[in-house]
Design a protein around this motif. Sequence first.
Motif, PDB file in Angstrom:
ATOM      1  N   PHE A  17       0.839  -1.201   0.000  1.00 41.23           N
ATOM      2  CA  PHE A  17       0.000   0.000   0.000  1.00 41.23           C
ATOM      3  C   PHE A  17       0.874   1.250   0.000  1.00 41.23           C
ATOM      4  CE2 PHE A  17      -2.578   3.303   1.999  1.00 41.23           C
ATOM      5  CZ  PHE A  17      -3.705   3.253   1.201  1.00 41.23           C
ATOM      6  N   ALA A  18       1.863   1.297   0.882  1.00 44.52           N
ATOM      7  CA  ALA A  18       2.744   2.470   0.953  1.00 44.52           C
ATOM      8  C   ALA A  18       3.533   2.635  -0.340  1.00 44.52           C
ATOM      9  CB  ALA A  18       3.694   2.342   2.136  1.00 44.52           C
ATOM     10  N   THR A  19       3.983   1.534  -0.926  1.00 42.02           N
ATOM     11  CA  THR A  19       4.747   1.587  -2.169  1.00 42.02           C
ATOM     12  C   THR A  19       3.908   2.128  -3.314  1.00 42.02           C
ATOM     13  OG1 THR A  19       6.108  -0.273  -1.434  1.00 42.02           O
ATOM     14  CG2 THR A  19       6.113   0.215  -3.790  1.00 42.02           C
ATOM     15  N   VAL A  20       2.675   1.642  -3.430  1.00 40.95           N
ATOM     16  CA  VAL A  20       1.788   2.094  -4.499  1.00 40.95           C
ATOM     17  C   VAL A  20       1.382   3.555  -4.284  1.00 40.95           C
ATOM     18  CG1 VAL A  20      -0.495   1.762  -5.524  1.00 40.95           C
ATOM     19  CG2 VAL A  20       0.948  -0.216  -5.062  1.00 40.95           C
ATOM     20  N   MET A  21       1.009   3.921  -3.064  1.00 35.00           N
ATOM     21  CA  MET A  21       0.517   5.271  -2.779  1.00 35.00           C
ATOM     22  C   MET A  21       1.603   6.336  -2.825  1.00 35.00           C
ATOM     23  SD  MET A  21      -2.678   5.469  -2.557  1.00 35.00           S
ATOM     24  CE  MET A  21      -3.345   4.073  -3.406  1.00 35.00           C
ATOM     25  N   MET A  22       2.878   5.937  -2.802  1.00 33.89           N
ATOM     26  CA  MET A  22       3.930   6.959  -2.853  1.00 33.89           C
ATOM     27  C   MET A  22       4.081   7.545  -4.259  1.00 33.89           C
ATOM     28  SD  MET A  22       7.637   4.959  -2.704  1.00 33.89           S
ATOM     29  CE  MET A  22       7.533   4.815  -0.969  1.00 33.89           C
ATOM     30  N   ASP A  23       3.496   6.888  -5.244  1.00 37.23           N
ATOM     31  CA  ASP A  23       3.502   7.432  -6.603  1.00 37.23           C
ATOM     32  C   ASP A  23       2.375   8.461  -6.697  1.00 37.23           C
ATOM     33  OD1 ASP A  23       2.434   7.660  -9.396  1.00 37.23           O
ATOM     34  OD2 ASP A  23       4.155   6.372  -9.814  1.00 37.23           O
ATOM     35  N   PRO A  24       2.690   9.749  -6.859  1.00 39.04           N
ATOM     36  CA  PRO A  24       1.653  10.789  -6.848  1.00 39.04           C
ATOM     37  C   PRO A  24       0.547  10.588  -7.876  1.00 39.04           C
ATOM     38  CG  PRO A  24       3.818  11.789  -6.727  1.00 39.04           C
ATOM     39  CD  PRO A  24       4.029  10.326  -7.011  1.00 39.04           C
ATOM     40  N   ILE A  26      -0.585   7.674  -9.235  1.00 40.71           N
ATOM     41  CA  ILE A  26      -1.464   6.572  -8.808  1.00 40.71           C
ATOM     42  C   ILE A  26      -2.319   7.017  -7.629  1.00 40.71           C
ATOM     43  CG2 ILE A  26      -1.514   4.276  -7.760  1.00 40.71           C
ATOM     44  CD1 ILE A  26       1.000   3.611  -9.413  1.00 40.71           C
ATOM     45  N   CYS A  27      -1.721   7.713  -6.686  1.00 39.66           N
ATOM     46  CA  CYS A  27      -2.458   8.194  -5.525  1.00 39.66           C
ATOM     47  C   CYS A  27      -3.567   9.158  -5.951  1.00 39.66           C
ATOM     48  CB  CYS A  27      -1.500   8.855  -4.543  1.00 39.66           C
ATOM     49  SG  CYS A  27      -2.274   9.331  -2.990  1.00 39.66           S
ATOM     50  N   ARG A  28      -3.243  10.083  -6.853  1.00 40.23           N
ATOM     51  CA  ARG A  28      -4.239  11.059  -7.332  1.00 40.23           C
ATOM     52  C   ARG A  28      -5.395  10.346  -8.029  1.00 40.23           C
ATOM     53  NH1 ARG A  28      -5.724  13.390 -11.826  1.00 40.23           N
ATOM     54  NH2 ARG A  28      -4.112  12.400 -13.088  1.00 40.23           N
ATOM     55  N   LEU A  29      -5.084   9.414  -8.907  1.00 41.20           N
ATOM     56  CA  LEU A  29      -6.134   8.683  -9.620  1.00 41.20           C
ATOM     57  C   LEU A  29      -6.997   7.858  -8.658  1.00 41.20           C
ATOM     58  CD1 LEU A  29      -4.091   7.533 -12.741  1.00 41.20           C
ATOM     59  CD2 LEU A  29      -5.929   9.249 -12.682  1.00 41.20           C
ATOM     60  N   THR A  30      -6.370   7.258  -7.652  1.00 41.61           N
ATOM     61  CA  THR A  30      -7.115   6.484  -6.657  1.00 41.61           C
ATOM     62  C   THR A  30      -8.066   7.386  -5.876  1.00 41.61           C
ATOM     63  OG1 THR A  30      -5.268   4.934  -6.441  1.00 41.61           O
ATOM     64  CG2 THR A  30      -6.891   4.952  -4.657  1.00 41.61           C
ATOM     65  N   LEU A  31      -7.563   8.537  -5.429  1.00 45.47           N
ATOM     66  CA  LEU A  31      -8.416   9.479  -4.697  1.00 45.47           C
ATOM     67  C   LEU A  31      -9.569   9.974  -5.563  1.00 45.47           C
ATOM     68  CD1 LEU A  31      -5.797  11.599  -2.726  1.00 45.47           C
ATOM     69  CD2 LEU A  31      -7.501  10.030  -1.770  1.00 45.47           C
ATOM     70  N   GLU A  32      -9.281  10.312  -6.810  1.00 45.67           N
ATOM     71  CA  GLU A  32     -10.339  10.779  -7.709  1.00 45.67           C
ATOM     72  C   GLU A  32     -11.424   9.721  -7.876  1.00 45.67           C
ATOM     73  OE1 GLU A  32      -8.082  13.942 -10.662  1.00 45.67           O
ATOM     74  OE2 GLU A  32      -8.454  11.908 -11.387  1.00 45.67           O
ATOM     75  N   ARG A  33     -11.010   8.494  -8.018  1.00 47.91           N
ATOM     76  CA  ARG A  33     -11.986   7.403  -8.207  1.00 47.91           C
ATOM     77  C   ARG A  33     -12.848   7.216  -6.969  1.00 47.91           C
ATOM     78  NH1 ARG A  33     -11.542   2.526 -11.879  1.00 47.91           N
ATOM     79  NH2 ARG A  33     -13.715   1.901 -11.771  1.00 47.91           N
ATOM     80  N   ILE A  34     -12.228   7.257  -5.803  1.00 49.62           N
ATOM     81  CA  ILE A  34     -12.956   7.058  -4.548  1.00 49.62           C
ATOM     82  C   ILE A  34     -13.855   8.252  -4.228  1.00 49.62           C
ATOM     83  CG2 ILE A  34     -12.694   6.855  -2.040  1.00 49.62           C
ATOM     84  CD1 ILE A  34     -10.096   5.239  -2.650  1.00 49.62           C
ATOM     85  N   SER A  38     -12.303  15.615  -9.520  1.00 51.27           N
ATOM     86  CA  SER A  38     -10.957  15.761 -10.067  1.00 51.27           C
ATOM     87  C   SER A  38     -10.029  16.452  -9.077  1.00 51.27           C
ATOM     88  CB  SER A  38     -10.992  16.577 -11.358  1.00 51.27           C
ATOM     89  OG  SER A  38     -11.700  15.885 -12.346  1.00 51.27           O
ATOM     90  N   ILE A  39      -8.794  16.007  -9.075  1.00 48.86           N
ATOM     91  CA  ILE A  39      -7.738  16.621  -8.263  1.00 48.86           C
ATOM     92  C   ILE A  39      -6.624  16.982  -9.242  1.00 48.86           C
ATOM     93  CG2 ILE A  39      -6.089  16.281  -6.410  1.00 48.86           C
ATOM     94  CD1 ILE A  39      -8.043  14.111  -5.312  1.00 48.86           C
ATOM     95  N   ARG A  40      -6.257  18.245  -9.252  1.00 50.05           N
ATOM     96  CA  ARG A  40      -5.298  18.728 -10.243  1.00 50.05           C
ATOM     97  C   ARG A  40      -3.913  18.127 -10.067  1.00 50.05           C
ATOM     98  NH1 ARG A  40      -3.940  24.860 -10.143  1.00 50.05           N
ATOM     99  NH2 ARG A  40      -4.971  24.468  -8.196  1.00 50.05           N
ATOM    100  N   GLU A  41      -3.362  18.219  -8.881  1.00 54.34           N
ATOM    101  CA  GLU A  41      -1.991  17.773  -8.632  1.00 54.34           C
ATOM    102  C   GLU A  41      -1.847  17.539  -7.139  1.00 54.34           C
ATOM    103  OE1 GLU A  41       2.520  19.618  -8.932  1.00 54.34           O
ATOM    104  OE2 GLU A  41       0.858  20.714  -9.798  1.00 54.34           O
ATOM    105  N   ALA A  63      -0.812   7.155   4.406  1.00 56.86           N
ATOM    106  CA  ALA A  63      -0.358   8.125   3.412  1.00 56.86           C
ATOM    107  C   ALA A  63      -1.125   9.424   3.617  1.00 56.86           C
ATOM    108  CB  ALA A  63      -0.577   7.606   1.995  1.00 56.86           C
ATOM    109  N   ARG A  64      -0.471  10.502   3.301  1.00 57.89           N
ATOM    110  CA  ARG A  64      -1.095  11.816   3.346  1.00 57.89           C
ATOM    111  C   ARG A  64      -0.794  12.490   2.018  1.00 57.89           C
ATOM    112  NH1 ARG A  64      -0.744  16.968   7.243  1.00 57.89           N
ATOM    113  NH2 ARG A  64      -1.190  18.461   5.627  1.00 57.89           N
ATOM    114  N   ALA A  65      -1.805  13.124   1.451  1.00 53.34           N
ATOM    115  CA  ALA A  65      -1.625  13.828   0.185  1.00 53.34           C
ATOM    116  C   ALA A  65      -2.166  15.235   0.333  1.00 53.34           C
ATOM    117  CB  ALA A  65      -2.350  13.094  -0.940  1.00 53.34           C
TER     118      ALA A  65
END
Length: 100
Positions: A17-24, A26-34, A38-41, A63-65
Amino acid sequence: MKRKPFMELELRDAFMFATVMMDPEICRLTLERILGFSIREITVDTEHAFTVNPDYRGVRLDARADDADGTAFTIEMQVSDQHNLPKRSRCYQSQIGDDI
């Protein structure tokens, strides 16, 4: 605790989870889907820790974004229902408010 071989890890395992979420991205797309918007950056900090007082237990977020508009997101993987989500959410929200 028995360690899983890398090829058997799932998204719900802490390391993966930490490895996947550290990629901005992938994290942005995951948050947008959930969240459904839309999240710009975003910038990502995995295993972000808050220590408010040395006499109390700290909080460690999976993770924190933070997005370009200053919105903070905490991302937690819950594998089992501990029946404490409202209490944990309030605690995290208060910590984020103090941290920004």
